[in-house]
Design a protein around this motif. Structure first.
Motif, PDB file in Angstrom:
ATOM      1  N   TYR A  53       0.806  -1.223   0.000  1.00 57.99           N
ATOM      2  CA  TYR A  53       0.000   0.000   0.000  1.00 57.99           C
ATOM      3  C   TYR A  53       0.837   1.271   0.000  1.00 57.99           C
ATOM      4  O   TYR A  53       1.942   1.333   0.530  1.00 57.99           O
ATOM      5  CB  TYR A  53      -0.933   0.035   1.218  1.00 57.99           C
ATOM      6  N   THR A  54       0.278   2.269  -0.667  1.00 51.62           N
ATOM      7  CA  THR A  54       0.625   3.669  -0.475  1.00 51.62           C
ATOM      8  C   THR A  54      -0.685   4.378  -0.184  1.00 51.62           C
ATOM      9  O   THR A  54      -1.595   4.373  -1.025  1.00 51.62           O
ATOM     10  CB  THR A  54       1.285   4.277  -1.724  1.00 51.62           C
TER      11      THR A  54
ATOM     12  N   ASP B  89       3.852   0.803   2.673  1.00 53.66           N
ATOM     13  CA  ASP B  89       3.955  -0.495   3.342  1.00 53.66           C
ATOM     14  C   ASP B  89       5.408  -0.834   3.683  1.00 53.66           C
ATOM     15  O   ASP B  89       6.339  -0.366   3.025  1.00 53.66           O
ATOM     16  CB  ASP B  89       3.348  -1.602   2.479  1.00 53.66           C
ATOM     17  N   PRO B  90       5.614  -1.654   4.734  1.00 51.89           N
ATOM     18  CA  PRO B  90       6.974  -1.904   5.234  1.00 51.89           C
ATOM     19  C   PRO B  90       7.857  -2.728   4.316  1.00 51.89           C
ATOM     20  O   PRO B  90       9.074  -2.780   4.519  1.00 51.89           O
ATOM     21  CB  PRO B  90       6.728  -2.640   6.552  1.00 51.89           C
ATOM     22  N   SER B  91       7.289  -3.376   3.300  1.00 45.88           N
ATOM     23  CA  SER B  91       8.105  -4.102   2.319  1.00 45.88           C
ATOM     24  C   SER B  91       8.414  -3.251   1.093  1.00 45.88           C
ATOM     25  O   SER B  91       9.161  -3.687   0.216  1.00 45.88           O
ATOM     26  CB  SER B  91       7.384  -5.388   1.873  1.00 45.88           C
TER      27      SER B  91
ATOM     28  N   ALA C 135      10.259   6.230   2.292  1.00 45.87           N
ATOM     29  CA  ALA C 135      10.858   5.020   2.866  1.00 45.87           C
ATOM     30  C   ALA C 135       9.780   3.996   3.219  1.00 45.87           C
ATOM     31  O   ALA C 135       8.739   4.359   3.780  1.00 45.87           O
ATOM     32  CB  ALA C 135      11.666   5.386   4.107  1.00 45.87           C
ATOM     33  N   PRO C 136       9.994   2.715   2.909  1.00 51.51           N
ATOM     34  CA  PRO C 136       9.029   1.683   3.304  1.00 51.51           C
ATOM     35  C   PRO C 136       8.804   1.685   4.814  1.00 51.51           C
ATOM     36  O   PRO C 136       9.740   1.892   5.596  1.00 51.51           O
ATOM     37  CB  PRO C 136       9.702   0.383   2.845  1.00 51.51           C
ATOM     38  N   GLY C 137       7.569   1.467   5.212  1.00 51.11           N
ATOM     39  CA  GLY C 137       7.233   1.422   6.629  1.00 51.11           C
ATOM     40  C   GLY C 137       7.234   2.779   7.302  1.00 51.11           C
ATOM     41  O   GLY C 137       7.184   2.863   8.526  1.00 51.11           O
TER      42      GLY C 137
ATOM     43  N   ALA D 105       7.094  -2.088  12.111  1.00 49.02           N
ATOM     44  CA  ALA D 105       8.383  -2.785  12.070  1.00 49.02           C
ATOM     45  C   ALA D 105       8.812  -3.025  10.622  1.00 49.02           C
ATOM     46  O   ALA D 105       7.983  -3.366   9.772  1.00 49.02           O
ATOM     47  CB  ALA D 105       8.283  -4.117  12.808  1.00 49.02           C
ATOM     48  N   PRO D 106      10.089  -2.864  10.310  1.00 50.93           N
ATOM     49  CA  PRO D 106      10.551  -3.052   8.931  1.00 50.93           C
ATOM     50  C   PRO D 106      10.474  -4.514   8.511  1.00 50.93           C
ATOM     51  O   PRO D 106      10.587  -5.422   9.329  1.00 50.93           O
ATOM     52  CB  PRO D 106      11.998  -2.555   8.982  1.00 50.93           C
ATOM     53  N   LEU D 107      10.293  -4.735   7.217  1.00 49.39           N
ATOM     54  CA  LEU D 107      10.314  -6.061   6.620  1.00 49.39           C
ATOM     55  C   LEU D 107      11.344  -6.045   5.480  1.00 49.39           C
ATOM     56  O   LEU D 107      11.716  -4.979   4.991  1.00 49.39           O
ATOM     57  CB  LEU D 107       8.931  -6.415   6.053  1.00 49.39           C
TER      58      LEU D 107
END
Length: 636
Positions: free
Chosen positions: A237-238, A253-255, A293-295, A313-315
């Protein structure tokens, strides 16, 4: 892509850092920001043509006057219709003397989109149909500005049912509609909580009225709202959101599955799904446009401050590789390089398929998104041929056999030959309901350049960026290419075989429709291995029941090499009942070459079945259950 699939969405957000009068004085228009929103959306029209929506927030509006507006459309050419309608209303008020453009305050007062904060959304109908109720932005209204929310995004959530259950657990009564509605209510709940906490704290100090509202607006912590809301989100997602007080946010999204980019100078803060539109619209250098940046969530406060902070949390990074292969526009400098590299990586396979017949092979592409990869393939082939020619010339020179005829033969006759063989002639209109008639129409979507291939002598190589279902190859493209009577037709996919469903923003969730899956099932049945199909069904049932993280569908492909599957795919797509007797071969990119060509976009679950989130594994196993049980529709 010769197979049409609906996919992705596009977002744009524009926040002016100066008053409207500044833009009137500097650029001659108080609608500078409004125009920039339109341009950002127009430059991303490739990301959605089923619907469009825009929203606006005005800052510093007196109590009693509206400050938050929305316009949506799901008709043909929705983006044009929205902006033409809004501008027609604006011009009518200018003509009537209600609005005087040189006085920005009249624009702000009398034009709904005469504001400082804008968001836009372009939609493909991957879910929820094509009606207005499923068109972004979604609104959540309140008489408190800090509780008003407009939300849109480029996303799919894999666990909408679970998100709705969390809303029920909070005491709400959600309407089970789309994942957008679930996110709207979840973010809205915690936005209310944040507002209420601030309200009670400030009221206890004796603060009242307008001052309290101003202080709540200042202290509202949007990053905390997103952090609390996102605890159970699973998907790509954005998200873009506008708050009625003038705050805005963009969360990724974190990925890093779905893309998002950001530009800022002293006049504006802007976001878009793609980098190149920001560069073009704001005349920005590549280094001025940054990736979100992701996440992280980027919050633009009502006072104009911008801050990025982690909300989950980062993935491991798993940016969608299909963005590079097909979806994003190819005028981004890095995407252009990646697509050329994807084409170049196919050179070895292509030369083998045509038996190194340089002089009797025509190279082309299936319009239009495969064109850049075609240039990459041609560049690689010409480098190969140049090295061969150089070596032959040196040998001939040493042997005293170098003359004009030899040079002509080496350099001219056998040089890789590219032609515009296929053209997209018309857009298929689906007003005819009878399927057989629609198929006849589809056969005329593409046309050929007659005489571009020497009949019975030339091989014809056509580059396609990806092959999903193979439907257009079967029913249209190969049939019209056969009219040229080439010795052999080679269809070259810059993407590997698509074997597994997507659940992060692309409408590819039905396994039974994938040509690679169809080929594997066909081979299993032919070889008497139907027990594998039954075994996978039982394993998928158990995995879905326990919420496990094993992709059992990979067993369907385990018995076959890539070459065996490609050979069966070739058999399936070869046209039936035509007079042409030449050979057909379908070639797919090797997965290791994909990784080499697109090293920064490692999201390859379509090809490998390795998903970046737990929801992906639930979806792939459920997709097989749907196939086995002959169920229709998406698997999430």
């Amino acid at each position: 892509m010769s197979d049409k699939i609906t996919h992705e969405c596009g977002v744009a957000l524009v926040r002016l850092k100066k008053p409207l009068s500044y833009f009137q004085e500097k650029y001659g228009s108080p609608l500078w920001g409004f125009t920039k929103l339109f341009l950002l959306m127009e430059k991303q029209h490739n990301r959605g043509q089923d619907g469009a929506g825009v929203a606006c927030v005005k800052l510093d509006v007196p109590a009693g006057e509206p400050y938050m507006f929305r316009e949506r459309c799901v008709k043909a050419n929705p983006l044009d219709k929205i902006f033409k309608t809004l501008l027609a209303g604006y011009n009518a008020k200018v003509d009537a003397g209600t609005i005087h453009p040189e006085f920005a305050e009249t624009v702000k007062k009398h034009f709904d989109f005469g504001g400082e904060l804008f968001v836009g959304h372009l939609r493909y109908g991957t879910s929820g149909g094509y009606n207005m109720s499923s068109c972004h932005p979604y609104f959540r209204r309140s008489s408190w500005p800090t509780r008003n929310l407009a939300l849109c995004g480029n996303f799919n959530m894999t666990n909408t049912a679970e998100l709705n259950e969390t809303l029920i657990a909070l005491g709400q009564h959600p309407i089970f509609a789309t994942d957008t509605q679930a996110l709207l209510e979840k973010i809205g709940f915690y936005l209310d909580e944040e507002h209420e906490d601030l309200y009670r704290s400030l009221r206890s100090t004796g603060m009242k009225g307008v001052e309290m509202s101003r202080k709540i607006s200042e202290d509202l912590d949007i990053a905390r709202v997103i952090t609390r809301s996102a605890q159970k989100w699973d998907g790509g997602y954005t998200l873009c959101g506008l708050i009625g007080n003038g705050d805005a946010f963009v969360a990724r999204d974190p990925s890093g599955i779905r893309p998002c980019w950001h530009f800022e100078n002293d006049e504006v803060v802007a976001f878009a799904s793609e980098r190149a539109p920001l560069m073009t619209v704001f005349d920005a250098a590549v280094e001025e446009v940054k990736e979100v940046a992701p996440g992280h969530v980027v919050v633009v406060k009502r006072n104009g401050t911008v801050k990025s902070s982690a909300f989950t949390a980062p993935l491991p990074r798993a940016s969608c590789s299909f963005e590079r292969i097909y979806f994003s526009r190819g005028n981004d400098l890095d995407i252009y390089k990646d697509r050329k590299a994807l084409g170049g990586k196919l050179a070895d396979q292509v030369l083998k398929a045509v038996n190194n017949e340089w002089g009797n092979t025509v190279f082309s592409f299936i319009p239009n998104t495969a064109e850049v990869a075609y240039y990459g393939l041609m560049h690689a082939l010409r480098e190969r041929r140049r090295d061969e020619v150089k070596k032959s010339i040196m040998i001939a020179a040493r042997e005293g056999k170098l003359d004009e005829a030899t040079l002509d033969d080496l350099i001219l006759r056998n040089w890789p030959r590219g032609e515009k063989v296929v053209s997209k002639d018309i857009k298929l209109r689906t007003f005819i309901g009878q399927e057989s008639m629609r198929n006849q129409l589809a056969s005329h979507v593409y046309d050929i350049t007659y005489g571009s291939v020497k009949a019975g002598e030339d091989n014809l190589v056509c580059v396609d960026d990806s092959i999903v279902r193979g439907t257009t190859l079967r029913k249209s493209i190969l049939r019209i290419l056969a009219r040229l009577n080439p010795k052999k037709i080679v269809i070259v996919s810059t993407a590997p075989q698509i074997r597994y469903p997507d659940c992060y923003g692309i409408d590819m969730s039905e396994l039974g429709k994938f040509i690679a899956f169809e080929a594997a099932i066909s081979l299993l049945k032919e070889r008497g291995q139907t027990n594998v199909i039954e075994e996978v069904y039982q394993l998928c049932r158990e995995e879905v029941a326990r919420g496990g993280l094993v992709n059992h569908v990979r067993k369907i492909y385990a018995s076959f090499t890539d070459e065996e599957l490609s050979a069966r795919i070739t058999e399936i797509v070869r046209p039936k009942n035509i007079e042409w007797k030449g050979n057909v071969e379908v070639i797919f990119q090797k997965i290791e070459n994909l990784h080499a060509a697109v090293p920064e976009h490692t999201g390859d679950w379509y090809f490998t079945g390795k998903y970046p989130t737990p929801g992906g594994y639930r979806v792939v196993n459920q997709a097989f259950l749907n196939f086995y049980e002959k169920g229709d529709g998406r698997s999430y």
